[in-house]
Design an enzyme around this catalytic site. Structure first.
Site, mmCIF file in Angstrom:
data_model
loop_
_atom_site.group_PDB
_atom_site.id
_atom_site.type_symbol
_atom_site.label_atom_id
_atom_site.label_comp_id
_atom_site.label_asym_id
_atom_site.label_seq_id
_atom_site.Cartn_x
_atom_site.Cartn_y
_atom_site.Cartn_z
ATOM 1 N N ARG A 1 2.643 -6.047 -15.003
ATOM 2 C CA ARG A 1 1.223 -6.737 -15.110
ATOM 3 C C ARG A 1 1.395 -7.868 -14.252
ATOM 4 N NH1 ARG A 1 -0.854 -11.501 -15.788
ATOM 5 N NH2 ARG A 1 0.384 -12.164 -17.623
ATOM 6 N N ASP B 1 -1.855 1.980 -9.638
ATOM 7 C CA ASP B 1 -2.016 0.541 -8.964
ATOM 8 C C ASP B 1 -3.587 0.506 -9.414
ATOM 9 O OD1 ASP B 1 -2.743 -1.898 -8.164
ATOM 10 O OD2 ASP B 1 -1.867 -1.493 -6.197
ATOM 11 N N ASP C 1 5.481 1.859 -3.601
ATOM 12 C CA ASP C 1 5.017 0.634 -4.217
ATOM 13 C C ASP C 1 4.566 1.410 -5.803
ATOM 14 O OD1 ASP C 1 3.831 -1.726 -4.896
ATOM 15 O OD2 ASP C 1 2.530 -1.423 -3.136
ATOM 16 N N ASP D 1 0.801 -1.255 0.033
ATOM 17 C CA ASP D 1 0.145 -0.068 -0.078
ATOM 18 C C ASP D 1 0.890 1.290 -0.104
ATOM 19 O OD1 ASP D 1 -2.074 -1.555 0.119
ATOM 20 O OD2 ASP D 1 -2.723 -1.176 2.111
#
Length: 1202
Positions: free
Chosen positions: A1081, A1029, A1025, A1001
């Site tokens: 991906r 997203d 990250d 997160d």
């Protein structure tokens, strides 16, 4: 004003007004005015006499000693008084003209003698004014005071009541002071009625009691009469049976002051005289009472009491069981027994008597008043009357230390004979014993040889007046003597009076509003009438300075046993329980102060008026000795607005002391090694820069404006700002420094004179011209220019007024906020209006803006810190806003969730400020089927200047922005960087939709189960990250015109759950710039169409992650395009998981591969151990000049031709 020279000398409160007038005087002098700024002494008075009685020292010696001390202190503070005009009221050549004014009053019938009840103080042996009596004792000394009839001189100030009232309107005085004088004069219109006194048989006697009332309409409601205890008719009204009761009551009342007697909160007292009078309106016999709430000096000394319609009368009637008759109703309403009087106006009832021809029933109060007065005048029962609260001025004191009254009384006849003007001044005789006689005879009666005299005209034996004038006498006209202090032939030369008068600025305390100022106005009007002065009013402008209170005192309460108790422990506390606590034993706790050693003891914090009895007097001599006179002057002006009361703080003076020290070092330079300073200055003979001139003239304009407005504290602030700016200059031009020294001189004359001398001048700066602000330097040469991108304001830049279009565009391009909209963009047109606006129109044919139509669904209202659960309906169709930036949409809300255990339904509101989100973290959760727009900047975990403020924002424990279950998502023009990883969080858009976000997160933007997503013109960087997203099923995703930098994983498509497949129907990645980064991906994501077109890669990696299930990128895609992408340089090697081979490329060719994977033409192959491994050959180039992809409501046009 005119100070009284007390023995204690000045305390720091005294120089407040003196400093203010000195600043004005110095300023006006430098502006070219002739300034009359004098000083003198109001030296007669009771304090000096009391001190003389206690010590045996003659008051003249004591007063002269005090004057010398005052003069010395005032001179030490640098006040620019004209000491050649110094006067004192005790000087015979001064009080000669005070006596002359008295004779003029006597000639015009404005001075007379009367037997009046006075405030007699046996201990002081003198009569006191009402204002000198507090709670039945003398203000000075606290001695008992009684009411006693005595022969007194009176001045008929009431003859000028109307003029004193009317002329207030033209004065530049504080409204509060004018209102105090209006109330003191107390003009009222009403009527006088005569009530015939009845004998024991009910027949009319030859005595009438005249009463004054402002409410003639209530005459039928009069059920008793009240006469004052000092009323002249009272002895003839008292019955034998009531005689003793009345005598005792009169004695009791004599011990009360007028203020005590008329105080509304006091219980009303009285005694029945045993006599009745006839109410001429209704013919009824009503009782006559004596009560001390009626004053003999107001009106006629008697009233008709109407208890139903007067609160005082009602209280009295209830207490003594006197009838109450209602003769009025409010607005035709019936009378309710409310238990109180109705003093207002209404409609008259119960008010008719055909026998006397008076019927006012049904009339309004106003109509009834007129009719009753008309009836009274026709019937001879009364007349119209204007009355005043103002009473004639009691002008005699039974004391020694005052001006002798210039009259004699012929021994044979007792006739009053004024002295001839040639006999003035009547000198006050020397006395060894000036103590009170104790009999009421003034101390001057002891000067027998002086008292016994002859009338100069007739030669007959006569006796001098032994009363003296009150202290107010000499101070009523002193301002006139300042104009011509040495004139022995007349009070003031008429030419000098016309030149100087009236007084332009008069600074003094509000306590003088109804005494000194009113008396001075009265005398001035008399002098105007006899031609001595040319103006109707003495003081055109009056300014009331505030009081400087003593330093803060900390007090603790003690109980009966002496133990300390908290101030909030009981309500039964009084001043006698207080113990002063030293400041070092006190600490602050919240809004209160408590004992250090026992924080449970809350203290009382107070500031008192400076007085010797409280021990809080600060001697200015001590302050001058330690900090200098200029520091004291400056601090008293800097404490706050002149008119406000302020609390003295000796430690507070250190701030202005440092300011003066910095001023000295700026101009003279740092001290030498021996601690001394050189005789010259560090200023240079160079022309100042434009910026220096602007800084100087802004200071000149501000200081000038604030002196004119007597806002001296803000004038000092302006000079402090100038000093701060000057310390940043490399050089200090002499012309600028000299102007600043002149600005400083009215405030700090001692330092200014010394600096002026060091700057090379040989004469005083007192008569130098005050600097004048040049308007040309008051205008800013720069303007704040709004900048629009494609018609929408994106920010502002500061430019010179003469800035060209080219320079304005360059500045906009370099601006941190605006550059992200302009970098890499093709400019179609620039619209520039100098000083007004810069509008840059970009060439955007290649991109449609599908969000325009969607924005129509967003309302314009703003809600901040809203509660989702309780305000869901209130938030409908509203934009959620912070600062000048908006987040909007139906049922939108902003929340802070700091831990996954927080209630997801009722999370905590976020803190929003200046367009910066300050929460840990920020979750933006929106409901289903809505439109949202994120516009402009959100700044996460960075230092950024917003509206001139530096703000650090920390984001942790979740994505910076989380969006889920939204039909349409548009994220446009935002900046996000430095998001950090954290715990998993539970977010919920509505109770029906629950989304779980797994992983670290640390995303910048996390989009979950939303139909159409468009991320456009954003700056995303340095999140631990992914930058973007996108997980779970989405219909169409468009990533366009963004800048991604300083990050490895730019986009994470899909999630890392090996058992769940994401299906994204359409993906478009177009016109982006990737400084560093990759597209990742996750396994098992399926695409309907994927397009990577017209992007620029400075350093780029694209790879797949996951286990052995299906480690491929864009697998199972029906259609994939990679077109017109530019790769700037070779990337470093990156090892893929599951023993992938490294891939390298540096191709800008276009590759099309259907259903599998793509590589640059001619480079690379898959490893043999890769599942479904096969050898790939170079695929042909595939170019797309223009392709239109329909993505629901989001339409993207891609390709080189765009």
């Amino acid at each position: 004003m005119f100070p009284y020279p007390s023995g204690a000398g000045l305390h720091v409160g005294h120089p407040l007004g003196y400093t203010a007038t000195d600043i004005i005087a110095r300023y006006k002098r430098m502006k070219g005015y002739n300034v009359l700024h004098p000083m003198g002494w109001d030296a007669f008075g009771l304090p000096a006499e009391q001190y003389a009685i206690q010590t045996g020292t003659h008051p003249n010696l004591t007063t002269l000693t005090n004057i010398n001390r005052f003069r010395s202190q005032l001179k030490s503070l640098g006040f620019s008084y004209d000491w050649d005009r110094e006067i004192s009221t005790i000087q015979p050549h001064y009080y000669k003209w005070t006596q002359w004014i008295f004779l003029q009053l006597l000639k015009r019938g404005l001075a007379y003698q009367a037997e009046v009840p006075v405030n007699w103080c046996p201990a002081l042996g003198t009569v006191l004014a009402n204002e000198e009596v507090i709670d039945g004792v003398s203000e000075r000394g606290g001695h008992p005071v009684i009411r006693k009839p005595m022969r007194q001189w009176m001045l008929k100030i009431t003859a000028y009541a109307d003029r004193l009232l009317e002329d207030l309107d033209d004065l530049d005085w504080p409204e509060s002071v004018k209102d105090m004088q209006r109330n003191w004069i107390g003009r009222s219109e009403g009527a006088e009625f005569d009530f015939c006194v009845l004998d024991s048989d009910g027949k009319e006697r030859d005595i009438k009691i005249t009463v004054y009332t402002t409410r003639p309409d209530t005459i039928f409601g009069a059920t008793y009469l009240v006469v004052a205890p000092e009323h002249s008719l009272l002895p003839s009204l008292v019955s034998t049976a009531q005689s003793k009761h009345v005598e005792d009551y009169i004695e009791l009342s004599s011990r009360k002051s007028d203020l005590e007697r008329t105080e509304l909160q006091k219980e009303k007292t009285g005694v029945f005289t045993g006599c009745y009078a006839k109410n001429s309106a209704n013919g009824e016999a009503i009782p006559i009472w004596v009560a001390d709430y009626v004053l003999g000096s107001y009106g006629t000394g008697a009233i008709m009491a109407v208890p139903a319609h007067d609160s005082r009368d009602y209280e009295f009637a209830l207490k003594y069981d006197v009838p109450v008759r209602w003769i009025m109703t409010p607005d035709d309403k019936s009378i309710n027994d409310s238990g109180k009087a109705f003093p207002g106006e209404g409609n008259i009832i119960n008010s008719s008597n055909s026998l006397v021809g008076l019927d006012i029933n049904g009339l309004s109060s106003k109509e009834a008043r007129l009719k009753v007065i008309e009836w009274a005048e026709k019937s001879g029962n009364g007349k119209r009357k204007v009355n005043y609260k103002l009473r004639d001025w009691l002008f005699a004191r039974q004391r020694y230390w005052g001006e002798p009254i210039p009259v004699v009384f012929l021994d044979e006849s007792g006739e009053t004979v004024p002295l001839h003007e040639t006999e003035l001044p009547l000198i006050l005789p020397e006395l060894d014993d000036f103590s009170p006689s104790g009999t009421g005879e003034p101390p001057l009666s002891k000067a027998v040889s002086w008292v016994k005299t002859t009338d100069s005209l007739s030669g007959r034996p006569a006796t001098r007046e032994t009363n003296t004038m009150p202290q107010w006498a000499g101070s009523c006209w002193y301002y006139l003597r300042f104009m011509d202090p040495k004139n022995s032939k007349e009070l003031v030369d008429s030419r000098k009076e016309r030149y100087w008068g009236p007084v332009d600025v008069y600074v003094g305390g509000a306590e003088h509003a109804v005494l000194h100022l009113l008396y001075a106005r009265f005398w001035h009007k008399v002098l105007y009438d006899i031609g001595v002065v040319s103006t109707k009013e003495p003081f055109q402008c009056v300014i009331n300075q505030g009081i400087i209170l003593g330093e803060v005192q900390y007090m603790a309460y003690r109980d009966q046993d002496g133990n300390l108790i908290s101030a909030d422990a009981t309500d039964m506390l009084n001043e006698h329980n207080l113990l002063r606590v030293p400041e070092e034993k006190v600490i602050k706790s919240g809004d209160s102060f408590v004992l250090k050693e026992n924080p449970d003891i809350r203290l009382v914090v107070r500031s008192y008026k400076m007085s010797k009895s409280r021990g809080n007097v600060v001697n200015p001599d001590d302050v001058v000795s330690e900090y200098g006179a200029d520091s004291l002057r400056l601090y008293e002006m800097f404490m706050g607005p002149l008119r406000d009361s302020k609390t003295w703080s000796t430690s507070g003076i250190e701030g202005v002391y440092r300011f003066l020290g910095r001023t000295w070092r700026l101009i003279v330079g740092s001290p030498l090694s021996d601690g001394t300073f050189k005789d010259s200055t560090v200023s240079v003979d160079e022309e100042p820069t434009i910026e220096q001139l602007r800084c100087l003239h802004r200071c000149i304009a501000k200081v000038t404006e604030e002196i004119e407005g007597t806002r001296f504290n803000t004038g000092i602030s302006a000079m402090m700002e100038f000093l701060n700016a000057a310390y940043k200059w490399d050089k200090h031009p002499r012309s600028v420094i000299e102007a600043f020294v002149l600005l400083l001189s009215p405030y700090a004359p001692h330092m200014a004179e010394e600096l002026w001398s060091r700057l090379g001048h040989t004469k005083s700066l007192a008569y130098e011209s005050f600097p004048k602000a040049n308007p040309a330097y008051l205008k800013d040469s720069t303007v704040v220019l709004p900048v629009q991108i494609n018609g929408k304001t994106r920010g502002t830049i500061e430019v010179e007024e003469t800035c060209t279009e080219e320079d304005a565009f360059i500045l906009a391009s370099r601006d941190e906020k605006l550059s992200k909209y302009l970098d890499g963009q093709s400019v179609k047109k620039i619209i520039y209006v100098p000083g007004k606006i810069l509008n840059v129109v970009l060439d955007r044919k290649n991109i449609k803006t599908p969000h325009k139509a969607l924005l129509n669904e967003i309302d314009s209202c703003w809600i901040a810190n809203s509660n989702w659960a309780s305000n869901r309906q209130a938030l409908a169709d509203c934009a959620i806003g912070f600062g000048k930036y908006a987040i909007g949409g139906k049922y939108g809300a902003i929340y802070t969730v700091t831990d996954s255990s927080d209630d997801p339904i009722n999370p905590k509101p976020g803190t929003l400020r200046y367009g910066v989100i300050q929460t840990q973290p920020l979750w933006i959760i929106f409901s289903k089927d809505m439109v949202i727009t994120l516009e402009n900047e959100l700044i996460m975990n960075s230092y950024k200047t917003i509206d001139g403020r530096g703000v650090k924002v920390e984001i942790s424990n979740g994505p910076c922005i989380t969006i889920q279950y939204v039909s349409y998502v548009i994220i446009h023009g935002i900046s996000i960087h430095d998001c950090k990883p954290g715990k998993s969080g539970l977010v919920r858009s509505t109770p029906e939709h629950v989304g779980h976000r797994q992983g670290s997160d640390g995303d910048a933007i996390s989009i979950f189960s939303s139909s159409y997503v468009w991320v456009d013109h954003c700056y995303l960087a340095s999140c631990t990250d992914g930058l973007i997203d996108i997980i779970h099923a989405s219909t169409a995703i468009t990533i366009s015109n963004n800048y991604f930098t300083n990050h490895d994983k730019v986009m994470l498509l899909g999630h890392n759950d090996q058992n769940t497949a994401d299906k994204i129907m359409k993906v478009t990645i177009v016109f982006n710039r990737f400084a560093t980064g990759l597209i990742e991906r996750m396994p098992r994501v399926r695409f309907g169409y994927a397009h990577v077109v017209n992007n620029k890669y400075d350093e780029w990696k694209m790879y797949a992650m996951g286990g052995s299930a299906n480690p491929t990128i864009f697998s199972e895609s029906n259609f994939f395009i990679a077109s017109n992408n530019q790769f700037a340089k070779q990337v470093t090697k990156r090892e893929a998981k599951n023993n992938w081979k490294s891939w390298k490329w540096r191709s800008s060719k276009d590759i099309f591969l259907n259903g599998a994977y793509f590589v640059p033409s001619g480079y690379g192959s898959c490893a043999p151990n890769y599942s479904k491994a096969q050898s790939f050959t170079a695929a042909p180039a595939f170019t797309v000049p223009a392709i239109t992809l329909n993505a629901g409501p989001l339409t993207c046009v891609v390709g080189r031709a765009c």
